[in-house]
Motif scaffolding. Sequence first.
Motif, PDB file in Angstrom:
ATOM      1  N   ALA A  55       3.009  20.399   2.657  1.00 14.04           N
ATOM      2  CA  ALA A  55       1.973  19.737   1.856  1.00 14.04           C
ATOM      3  C   ALA A  55       2.551  18.896   0.727  1.00 14.04           C
ATOM      4  N   GLN A  56       3.791  19.165   0.317  1.00 15.58           N
ATOM      5  CA  GLN A  56       4.296  18.486  -0.873  1.00 15.58           C
ATOM      6  C   GLN A  56       5.580  17.696  -0.654  1.00 15.58           C
ATOM      7  N   VAL A  57       6.042  17.600   0.585  1.00 17.21           N
ATOM      8  CA  VAL A  57       7.248  16.798   0.812  1.00 17.21           C
ATOM      9  C   VAL A  57       6.933  15.345   0.496  1.00 17.21           C
ATOM     10  N   THR A  58       7.887  14.636  -0.081  1.00 22.26           N
ATOM     11  CA  THR A  58       7.642  13.271  -0.559  1.00 22.26           C
ATOM     12  C   THR A  58       8.292  12.241   0.372  1.00 22.26           C
ATOM     13  N   ARG A  59       7.820  10.999   0.245  1.00 23.05           N
ATOM     14  CA  ARG A  59       8.422   9.930   1.039  1.00 23.05           C
ATOM     15  C   ARG A  59       9.886   9.732   0.629  1.00 23.05           C
ATOM     16  N   GLU A  60      10.170   9.924  -0.657  1.00 23.48           N
ATOM     17  CA  GLU A  60      11.556   9.785  -1.120  1.00 23.48           C
ATOM     18  C   GLU A  60      12.462  10.817  -0.431  1.00 23.48           C
ATOM     19  N   GLN A  61      11.975  12.057  -0.321  1.00 22.44           N
ATOM     20  CA  GLN A  61      12.768  13.083   0.374  1.00 22.44           C
ATOM     21  C   GLN A  61      12.929  12.728   1.850  1.00 22.44           C
ATOM     22  N   ALA A  62      11.882  12.145   2.432  1.00 23.33           N
ATOM     23  CA  ALA A  62      11.970  11.744   3.830  1.00 23.33           C
ATOM     24  C   ALA A  62      12.998  10.631   4.014  1.00 23.33           C
ATOM     25  N   GLN A  63      13.006   9.679   3.098  1.00 27.09           N
ATOM     26  CA  GLN A  63      13.965   8.579   3.201  1.00 27.09           C
ATOM     27  C   GLN A  63      15.398   9.091   3.063  1.00 27.09           C
TER      28      GLN A  63
ATOM     29  N   LEU B 213       0.832  -1.210   0.000  1.00 29.61           N
ATOM     30  CA  LEU B 213       0.000   0.000   0.000  1.00 29.61           C
ATOM     31  C   LEU B 213       0.865   1.259   0.000  1.00 29.61           C
ATOM     32  N   ASN B 214       1.974   1.225   0.717  1.00 30.05           N
ATOM     33  CA  ASN B 214       2.896   2.368   0.680  1.00 30.05           C
ATOM     34  C   ASN B 214       3.422   2.587  -0.735  1.00 30.05           C
ATOM     35  N   ARG B 215       3.777   1.488  -1.405  1.00 27.80           N
ATOM     36  CA  ARG B 215       4.312   1.606  -2.769  1.00 27.80           C
ATOM     37  C   ARG B 215       3.256   2.196  -3.714  1.00 27.80           C
ATOM     38  N   LEU B 216       2.033   1.709  -3.613  1.00 28.89           N
ATOM     39  CA  LEU B 216       0.961   2.204  -4.480  1.00 28.89           C
ATOM     40  C   LEU B 216       0.642   3.677  -4.182  1.00 28.89           C
ATOM     41  N   GLN B 217       0.689   4.037  -2.915  1.00 29.26           N
ATOM     42  CA  GLN B 217       0.453   5.444  -2.553  1.00 29.26           C
ATOM     43  C   GLN B 217       1.534   6.342  -3.148  1.00 29.26           C
ATOM     44  N   ASP B 218       2.777   5.881  -3.117  1.00 31.40           N
ATOM     45  CA  ASP B 218       3.865   6.678  -3.708  1.00 31.40           C
ATOM     46  C   ASP B 218       3.630   6.916  -5.195  1.00 31.40           C
ATOM     47  N   LEU B 219       3.168   5.869  -5.902  1.00 28.12           N
ATOM     48  CA  LEU B 219       2.908   6.012  -7.337  1.00 28.12           C
ATOM     49  C   LEU B 219       1.800   7.037  -7.597  1.00 28.12           C
ATOM     50  N   LEU B 220       0.732   6.956  -6.808  1.00 23.89           N
ATOM     51  CA  LEU B 220      -0.354   7.917  -6.977  1.00 23.89           C
ATOM     52  C   LEU B 220       0.091   9.336  -6.629  1.00 23.89           C
ATOM     53  N   GLN B 221       0.868   9.462  -5.578  1.00 26.05           N
ATOM     54  CA  GLN B 221       1.312  10.796  -5.175  1.00 26.05           C
ATOM     55  C   GLN B 221       2.213  11.419  -6.246  1.00 26.05           C
ATOM     56  N   ALA B 222       2.992  10.596  -6.933  1.00 27.02           N
ATOM     57  CA  ALA B 222       3.825  11.135  -8.019  1.00 27.02           C
ATOM     58  C   ALA B 222       2.934  11.739  -9.115  1.00 27.02           C
ATOM     59  N   GLN B 223       1.823  11.071  -9.404  1.00 29.57           N
ATOM     60  CA  GLN B 223       0.892  11.609 -10.413  1.00 29.57           C
ATOM     61  C   GLN B 223       0.170  12.860  -9.880  1.00 29.57           C
ATOM     62  N   ILE B 224      -0.166  12.837  -8.612  1.00 28.48           N
ATOM     63  CA  ILE B 224      -0.820  14.020  -8.021  1.00 28.48           C
ATOM     64  C   ILE B 224       0.119  15.223  -8.057  1.00 28.48           C
ATOM     65  N   ARG B 225       1.412  14.974  -7.822  1.00 22.94           N
ATOM     66  CA  ARG B 225       2.370  16.101  -7.862  1.00 22.94           C
ATOM     67  C   ARG B 225       2.424  16.726  -9.250  1.00 22.94           C
TER      68      ARG B 225
ATOM     69  N   THR C   7       0.950  21.530 -12.602  1.00 19.63           N
ATOM     70  CA  THR C   7       0.105  22.244 -13.571  1.00 19.63           C
ATOM     71  C   THR C   7      -0.635  23.401 -12.905  1.00 19.63           C
ATOM     72  N   LEU C   8      -1.182  23.137 -11.725  1.00 22.42           N
ATOM     73  CA  LEU C   8      -1.906  24.199 -11.012  1.00 22.42           C
ATOM     74  C   LEU C   8      -0.973  25.331 -10.614  1.00 22.42           C
ATOM     75  N   ARG C   9       0.259  24.971 -10.218  1.00 22.87           N
ATOM     76  CA  ARG C   9       1.223  26.013  -9.826  1.00 22.87           C
ATOM     77  C   ARG C   9       1.545  26.915 -11.012  1.00 22.87           C
ATOM     78  N   GLU C  10       1.664  26.315 -12.195  1.00 17.08           N
ATOM     79  CA  GLU C  10       1.932  27.110 -13.389  1.00 17.08           C
ATOM     80  C   GLU C  10       0.729  28.007 -13.719  1.00 17.08           C
ATOM     81  N   ARG C  11      -0.484  27.477 -13.565  1.00 14.48           N
ATOM     82  CA  ARG C  11      -1.684  28.292 -13.814  1.00 14.48           C
ATOM     83  C   ARG C  11      -1.769  29.447 -12.808  1.00 14.48           C
ATOM     84  N   LEU C  12      -1.356  29.160 -11.579  1.00 14.29           N
ATOM     85  CA  LEU C  12      -1.354  30.217 -10.557  1.00 14.29           C
ATOM     86  C   LEU C  12      -0.359  31.315 -10.944  1.00 14.29           C
ATOM     87  N   ARG C  13       0.825  30.885 -11.420  1.00 11.87           N
ATOM     88  CA  ARG C  13       1.858  31.849 -11.808  1.00 11.87           C
ATOM     89  C   ARG C  13       1.390  32.751 -12.946  1.00 11.87           C
ATOM     90  N   ARG C  14       0.563  32.184 -13.836  1.00 14.03           N
ATOM     91  CA  ARG C  14       0.062  32.951 -14.979  1.00 14.03           C
ATOM     92  C   ARG C  14      -1.212  33.732 -14.650  1.00 14.03           C
TER      93      ARG C  14
END
Length: 507
Positions: free
Chosen positions: A255-263, A92-104, A109-116
């Motif tokens: 809000a956006q720190v990743t498990r990879e960064q934590a590891q 479940l941790n592995r699957l969550q990481d995959l989904l979070q990568a897509q969410i990021r 995209t939203l950050r770029e729209r905010l910038r514009r």
Amino acid sequence: MFVQPFLRFAALLAAPLLAQSIPVTEHTLSNGMRVLLVERHQRPSVACGWVVRAGSANERPGTTGIAHLFEHMMFKGTRTLGTRDAARDAELNRLQDLLQAQIRRELDTLRERLRRGEIADMNDPAVRSPRHQDLLRDFERLATEQRALLEKNELVQIYTRAGATELNADTTSDRTYFHVTVPANRLELWAWLESDRLLNPVFREFYTERDVVMEERRQRVDATAIGVFEERYRSLIWQAHPYHWPIIGWPSDIAQVTREQAQEFFATYYAPNNISAVLVGDFRSRDALAMMERYFGRIPANPAGVPPIVTTEPPQPAPTRLLAEADTGAEVVITFKAVSGLHRDAPALEVLAALLGGQTGRLNRALVRARRSATDVMAWNKGLKYAGTFVVFGVPAGEDRSPEVEAQLLEEIARIQREGVTERELRKVKNRFQMGAFKRLEDDAVLANALAEAEGAGTYRDLLEEPRWLEAVTAADVQRVARKYLVKESMNTLVYSRKSAPAREGK
């Protein structure tokens, strides 16, 4: 050494520690982990702790708050504790990481729209794409399944059943400390549980725990009357050093720190050769050392070591000032740049703070008792690991008396700079340090915490040397550091005034 307010308190303990030749046994395990042991058989318990030499100052922009997040994650279990199905939990941790990568990627995209300027708030659910919404639903499904497998708070429950007390952890700019007091016959249980936390972490519920930290931040900072102003003031004082960001981190980073960064953070800083363990209480040192090697010695070291903090704070060119209107009473805070807790001038600054602050200090006598311009005053020296500050504080006895209090705080400092202090005042302060020490020395947990705090900034020997350094401070030293550090160019002033009530409609 005068590091952090806590260690300043610990400094009060240090005089009798030296006088009584505290029998600290120092040992380094085969993997580089330092162990400090103090045998004291007054009661059948042991105060235990381990300190990681990493705090918010070891973070970098984009990952602020990660050190504090680990304070949470280390209570979320291991491969052995915290779940009824370790294999499915890992999947479940592995699957969550995959989904979070897509969410990021959706967030990018939203950050770029905010910038514009295409959207006003990237956290507004209404601006999310249908795919983004689907990903979030899929993630919640996985999180729900994982929660159903949890053995919630299993670590806490085991300690509680064993009769342990004071289980906790805390994070500062410079270190993270985990501690508990256990019955003497449960010391081996502590060694197994804590070494398992370091050897087999899984960072379970990582992404949902980020939300818990965000809520903690909202309660402690964003929803309080002065929280955001305190953060702004901190960043005003520190220009370049990592001390300028908050320990709990910026909201966007949390809000956006990743498990990879934590590891990566864990592998770098939570290695045994960056950790000191402290035991104070009822045990035999020879047996305890063998136990420590058996359990903690199995944790692999980080051969690369930790990267040094190379950014030093540049000299402050001019005084700064923050005027804050808040839902609080008037306050005046003046912070001067000073020195680290390990600096040779730190003891004299500590004595200077004691001379100015406290119920019998100069500020109280002048502003509260004589002039009655303030209802409360304080002074303290905050020696951090890499730098420090000296603070004077006053609560005006009326909303319109802040300018008067500010001037009088500075006037008392100027008086010491001009006239110095008396030998009688100096002796009185030194006696106060020793009185506090005799009152508090009996507590094993306090001594363990003080030793750990010292290890987090330097070594425990610095703590044992403090009484000698304090006793050596002269009246001339106090006047010299007042003249050297409490100067206009290094001054940062924060003035609170009560926020005006909004005008009523029709008035």
